[in-house]
Write an enzyme that holds these catalytic residues in place. Structure first.
Site, PDB file in Angstrom:
ATOM      1  N   GLU A 278       3.316  -7.971   7.157  1.00  0.00           N
ATOM      2  CA  GLU A 278       2.147  -8.625   6.512  1.00  0.00           C
ATOM      3  C   GLU A 278       2.316  -9.698   5.486  1.00  0.00           C
ATOM      4  O   GLU A 278       1.868  -9.381   4.419  1.00  0.00           O
ATOM      5  CB  GLU A 278       1.366  -7.290   6.080  1.00  0.00           C
ATOM      6  CG  GLU A 278       1.099  -6.496   7.283  1.00  0.00           C
ATOM      7  CD  GLU A 278      -0.349  -5.597   7.198  1.00  0.00           C
ATOM      8  OE1 GLU A 278      -1.066  -5.709   5.745  1.00  0.00           O
ATOM      9  OE2 GLU A 278      -0.806  -5.119   8.001  1.00  0.00           O
TER      10      GLU A 278
ATOM     11  N   TYR B 101      -6.556  -2.903  12.734  1.00  0.00           N
ATOM     12  CA  TYR B 101      -7.483  -1.638  12.371  1.00  0.00           C
ATOM     13  C   TYR B 101      -8.831  -2.214  12.784  1.00  0.00           C
ATOM     14  O   TYR B 101      -9.769  -1.644  12.175  1.00  0.00           O
ATOM     15  CB  TYR B 101      -7.321  -1.554  10.870  1.00  0.00           C
ATOM     16  CG  TYR B 101      -5.915  -0.938  10.467  1.00  0.00           C
ATOM     17  CD1 TYR B 101      -5.706   0.606  10.627  1.00  0.00           C
ATOM     18  CD2 TYR B 101      -4.942  -1.864  10.313  1.00  0.00           C
ATOM     19  CE1 TYR B 101      -4.238   0.825  10.152  1.00  0.00           C
ATOM     20  CE2 TYR B 101      -3.723  -1.400   9.778  1.00  0.00           C
ATOM     21  CZ  TYR B 101      -3.350  -0.180   9.765  1.00  0.00           C
ATOM     22  OH  TYR B 101      -1.966   0.392   9.474  1.00  0.00           O
TER      23      TYR B 101
ATOM     24  N   ASP C  10       0.635  -1.088  -0.214  1.00  0.00           N
ATOM     25  CA  ASP C  10       0.262   0.149   0.183  1.00  0.00           C
ATOM     26  C   ASP C  10       0.571   1.120   0.026  1.00  0.00           C
ATOM     27  O   ASP C  10       0.681   1.986   1.088  1.00  0.00           O
ATOM     28  CB  ASP C  10      -0.945  -0.078   1.540  1.00  0.00           C
ATOM     29  CG  ASP C  10      -1.761   1.156   1.461  1.00  0.00           C
ATOM     30  OD1 ASP C  10      -2.319   1.662   0.154  1.00  0.00           O
ATOM     31  OD2 ASP C  10      -2.147   1.468   2.358  1.00  0.00           O
TER      32      ASP C  10
ATOM     33  N   LYS D 172      -3.479   8.253   6.515  1.00  0.00           N
ATOM     34  CA  LYS D 172      -3.722   7.623   7.938  1.00  0.00           C
ATOM     35  C   LYS D 172      -2.406   8.625   8.750  1.00  0.00           C
ATOM     36  O   LYS D 172      -2.214   8.281  10.051  1.00  0.00           O
ATOM     37  CB  LYS D 172      -3.458   6.231   8.011  1.00  0.00           C
ATOM     38  CG  LYS D 172      -4.700   5.429   7.715  1.00  0.00           C
ATOM     39  CD  LYS D 172      -4.431   4.185   8.108  1.00  0.00           C
ATOM     40  CE  LYS D 172      -5.761   3.435   7.431  1.00  0.00           C
ATOM     41  NZ  LYS D 172      -5.701   3.091   6.357  1.00  0.00           N
TER      42      LYS D 172
ATOM     43  N   GLU E 160       0.942  -1.167  14.178  1.00  0.00           N
ATOM     44  CA  GLU E 160       0.127  -0.456  13.381  1.00  0.00           C
ATOM     45  C   GLU E 160      -1.235  -0.325  13.735  1.00  0.00           C
ATOM     46  O   GLU E 160      -1.893  -1.326  14.044  1.00  0.00           O
ATOM     47  CB  GLU E 160      -0.067  -0.829  11.906  1.00  0.00           C
ATOM     48  CG  GLU E 160       1.351  -0.575  10.930  1.00  0.00           C
ATOM     49  CD  GLU E 160       1.278  -1.109   9.465  1.00  0.00           C
ATOM     50  OE1 GLU E 160       0.126  -1.131   9.014  1.00  0.00           O
ATOM     51  OE2 GLU E 160       2.204  -1.493   9.066  1.00  0.00           O
TER      52      GLU E 160
HETATM   53  C1  GCB Z   1      -1.100  -2.210   6.635  1.00  0.00           C
HETATM   54  C2  GCB Z   1      -0.047  -2.056   6.087  1.00  0.00           C
HETATM   55  C3  GCB Z   1       0.370  -0.827   5.486  1.00  0.00           C
HETATM   56  C4  GCB Z   1      -1.077  -0.134   4.989  1.00  0.00           C
HETATM   57  C5  GCB Z   1      -1.836   0.011   6.386  1.00  0.00           C
HETATM   58  C6  GCB Z   1      -3.247   0.785   5.661  1.00  0.00           C
HETATM   59  O1  GCB Z   1      -1.414  -3.240   7.446  1.00  0.00           O
HETATM   60  O2  GCB Z   1       1.219  -2.572   6.747  1.00  0.00           O
HETATM   61  O3  GCB Z   1       1.210  -0.781   4.665  1.00  0.00           O
HETATM   62  O4  GCB Z   1      -0.553   1.186   4.371  1.00  0.00           O
HETATM   63  O5  GCB Z   1      -2.403  -1.244   6.550  1.00  0.00           O
HETATM   64  O6  GCB Z   1      -3.388   1.876   5.783  1.00  0.00           O
HETATM   65  O7  GCB Z   1      -4.256  -0.125   5.233  1.00  0.00           O
END
Ligand code: GCB
Length: 601
Positions: free
Chosen positions: A403, A474, A163, A575, A510
């Site tokens: 990941e 998340y 991403d 983010k 994260e």
């Molecule tokens: C994750 C990834 C990261 C993404 C993030 C997101 O888990 O490690 O590279 O940018 O989520 O914002 O979805």
């Protein structure tokens, strides 16, 4: 690996500047032997990604050609001469004066060619063919064409399995430098603490040849310590004891200068000075110990990313990002999702930031399509990263991947229903691959803990091999969307489950929400500054209360460029707690209060 330096025994020239450039979408360059020199069409700045420098080539990820010329300075004759590319994304092939020097695969680590036999005093033509294509058998992978369960779960363009925008080109400086005929070729420093004393162990490698003598001197904080070197073979070792050592730690990032000198017949033939920090890092029970004391990691996942330069080295941005991290009360970060520039690492040593150093292995999958090659590349990148970064006191942990898609699909279904973990949830190929990778890291560097950063939660069987479990999660964003409290409960449950299965220190590596700066809502709703502030506050408080949680790394320090996807408004990941141009969002003030121990409103 030693970073080139300019000193009384060595010289260095930085080729940063404007290079000749040519896009080669039809792949004509090889047939027309552009390696021997080509007619330029464009001019490009080096270092910087090519994508945002021109008007209409942003998404072009094919072949390009770079060319520059250089002359040697006075006094370079009689030395071994080398060219070092600090980082080229993704595949580079290099020629000097028409002779092919070799190639290197992988975007974020340095490579060197000896050019002593090809180089002339004047009019040298250096050419690099760079291929930025995404492919399943590259690391990180791309162009998976929606391979189920493997790709980044959105449909995105360009088709990355990760991403962030797949910027490419010569993104860090290119250096021409010398090594004397009798050279120090590598130094490996490890440090220990005995009472008030520091113990500095230095392994020295030199070019093969007759026995040499030398001297090693450590200076700083009132100490001047030396020892004689006797290098009969190709390597030697010295141990220095530093009385009342000034240890390296975030609040006082004390560094010493380690100077190594080689002599032949009484004359100095090579010297090298390395900044080192005396510290220990270890995992004991549920804790991460720096100099024997538990530490808590407060910080971020980041990206090397800025308008126009893309992923190109921008020294002012390094200073700015450390200033922002200091202001907010951070003491650490992860080099998500690739090793950062050597300048960034040097500054972490100097400014006292603890770094989890991560390989470029983001978005790996384990369903064939080049698995063997990806595994080999991962091992190569681990070797290159440790070789490059092993002497940084700031590096407190290695991360072998971000990941990886390791869980079997059946396992995921049960897990995401009610956190049921079925037997053998991981793909055997993944377990095998990470077992070997973690073993390799430990063999190359027995002094630092190792981690793997997972989104598979308690399904991640490779957590068995590492010292610290890292979870990217998340809940309250991708899951439990719009429901911060339900997300919080799920996070609580999942962290406890991981700890039950893998009782080790845990890092929430994260967590975060996309937040459009200036968008407000009361009550908070997704994409508003209030939502991000409340989400982060609650998840920080939750993890703070768990004794085995060694810290929180918010995703992300700043907004950053991604490919295009419906989940990526305007092709950005929002983010960041700071915007892409480094202005704070509401959450930045909230996090600052939390991390600095002032209660948040
Ligand atoms: C994750 C990834 C990261 C993404 C993030 C997101 O888990 O490690 O590279 O940018 O989520 O914002 O979805």
């Amino acid at each position: 690996m030693l970073y080139p330096q300019s000193n009384p025994c060595r010289q260095m020239m930085d080729l940063s500047g404007f290079w000749n450039f040519r896009f080669d979408p039809a792949n004509e360059g090889d047939a027309q032997q552009w390696g021997a020199g080509f007619d330029p069409v464009e001019i490009i700045a080096v270092p910087a990604s090519w994508n945002d420098q021109f008007e209409d080539w942003r998404d072009y990820l094919g072949t390009v050609w770079y060319q520059t010329t250089f002359d040697l300075s006075w006094g370079w004759q009689g030395q071994r001469i080398l060219v070092r590319f600090n980082a080229v994304s993704y595949l580079a092939e290099v020629w000097l004066n028409g002779e092919r020097l070799g190639q290197h695969e992988g975007g974020y680590l340095p490579f060197v060619f000896d050019i002593t036999d090809q180089v002339k005093d004047t009019g040298n033509v250096l050419v690099a063919r760079v291929d930025g294509q995404l492919a399943p058998d590259r690391v990180p992978p791309g162009n998976l064409a929606g391979l189920s369960g493997a790709a980044f779960p959105t449909v995105n363009y360009p088709d990355t399995s990760f991403d962030f925008f797949p910027y490419c080109g010569i993104q860090r400086p290119v250096l021409i430098y010398t090594e004397p005929p009798d050279a120090i070729t590598d130094l490996t420093v490890s440090t220990g603490i005995e009472g008030a004393n520091g113990v500095v162990q230095v392994q020295i490698e030199r070019t093969p040849g007759d026995p040499l003598v030398g001297r090693i001197t450590l200076t700083g904080h009132g100490a001047v310590l030396s020892a004689d070197l006797d290098l009969a073979g190709e390597s030697g070792e010295v141990v220095l004891t530093v009385p009342d050592a000034a240890l390296w730690l975030p609040d006082a990032p004390n560094l010493y200068d380690l100077r190594v000198e080689l002599r032949r017949d009484g004359a100095v033939v090579d010297c090298y000075t390395l900044a080192i920090g005396i510290r220990t890092i270890a995992v004991e029970g549920d804790q991460l110990l720096l100099n024997g004391e538990p530490v808590k990691l407060l910080g971020f996942g980041r990206h090397e990313d800025f308008p126009v330069v893309g992923k190109g080295l921008l020294p002012a941005l390094i200073i700015k990002d450390y200033a922002l991290m200091r202001w907010i009360g951070a003491n650490s970060f992860r080099t998500s999702h690739y090793p950062y520039s050597e300048q960034m690492m040097d500054m972490a040593d100097r400014l006292g930031f603890m770094v989890i150093d991560e390989t470029p292995a983001v978005g790996l999958f384990f369903m064939g399509m080049g698995l063997e090659k990806r595994n080999k590349l991962c091992q190569q990148m681990i070797r290159e990263m440790i070789d490059r970064d092993k002497n940084h006191p700031s590096v407190i942990m290695w991360s072998v991947a971000n990941e990886p898609h390791t869980a079997r699909l059946e396992a995921r279904e049960a897990y995401y229903r009610d956190f049921t973990v079925i037997k053998n949830p991981s793909r055997p190929e993944a377990v095998e691959s990470f077992k070997a990778q973690v073993e390799l890291v430990r063999e190359l560097d027995p002094t630092r803990p190792v981690t793997l950063v997972s989104h598979e939660g308690a399904l991640e069987e490779s957590f068995a091999f590492v010292d610290v479990t890292c979870l990217n999660r998340y809940h309250g964003w991708y899951s439990f969307s719009g429901q911060i409290d339900q997300g919080l409960q799920a996070l609580d449950q999942e962290i406890e489950l991981i700890y039950k299965l893998y009782p080790k220190p845990f890092l929430l590596s994260e967590f975060g929400t996309d937040t459009i700066p200036g968008h407000h809502a009361q009550p908070p709703e997704m994409f508003s500054e209030e939502y991000q502030a409340e989400f982060l506050t609650k998840q920080i408080r939750l993890t703070d209360a768990k004794p085995f949680v060694i810290g929180q790394h918010i995703w992300n320090l700043c907004d950053f460029k991604t490919g295009q996807a419906v989940q990526r408004m305007a092709a950005y990941n929002y983010k960041g707690v700071f915007t892409r141009d480094r202005r704070p969002k509401l959450a930045a003030h909230r996090v600052r209060a939390l991390w600095r121990g002032e209660d948040a409103p």
